[in-house]
Design a protein around this motif. Structure first.
Motif: not given
Length: 119
Positions: A60-85
């Motif tokens: 969850d985030v606030h404001g207007s516009g784009g937002a993004e979450w990501a799950v990471l490990n020591g080597n990079g991104t495991v999964c991610r997605a963008g969503f509307s704030a």
């Protein structure tokens, strides 16, 4: 008859106690997670050991516009997605994630933010 009832009660209490002690230990290996709530527009969880399988991500985030979450490990991104704030708090799943150390991050345009990982 009275001793038979006492003996049955003791056996039942011991069995119930053993079940009660083993159940939380079994659940602890299956369920887990971490979450963070931050006052700013970006947030990160602590790094945790994920046993593998399906990972749920709450953000969850606030404001207007784009937002993004990501799950990471020591080597990079495991999964991610963008969503509307402006979206309400939402959940996503990442399937087939191997066992590893992971952490989650979320960023949005303004205000407080929250990220959680659970399994």
């Amino acid at each position: 008859m009275k001793s038979l009832v006492k003996r049955a009660a003791v056996v039942g209490a011991v069995a119930a106690g053993a079940l009660a002690l083993s159940a939380p230990a079994a659940l602890a290996t299956v369920q887990g997670g971490t979450s963070s709530t931050c006052p700013g527009s970006a947030c990160q969880t602590a790094e945790v050991w994920f046993p593998g399988g399906t990972l749920s991500v709450d953000a969850d985030v606030h404001g207007s516009g784009g937002a993004e979450w990501a799950v990471l490990n020591g080597n990079g991104t495991v999964c991610r997605a963008g969503f509307s704030a402006v979206d309400p708090p939402r959940s996503w799943t990442c399937s087939g994630v191997p066992a590893q150390w992971l952490y989650g991050v979320v960023s949005g345009p303004a205000g407080s933010s929250n990220i959680g990982l659970r399994w």
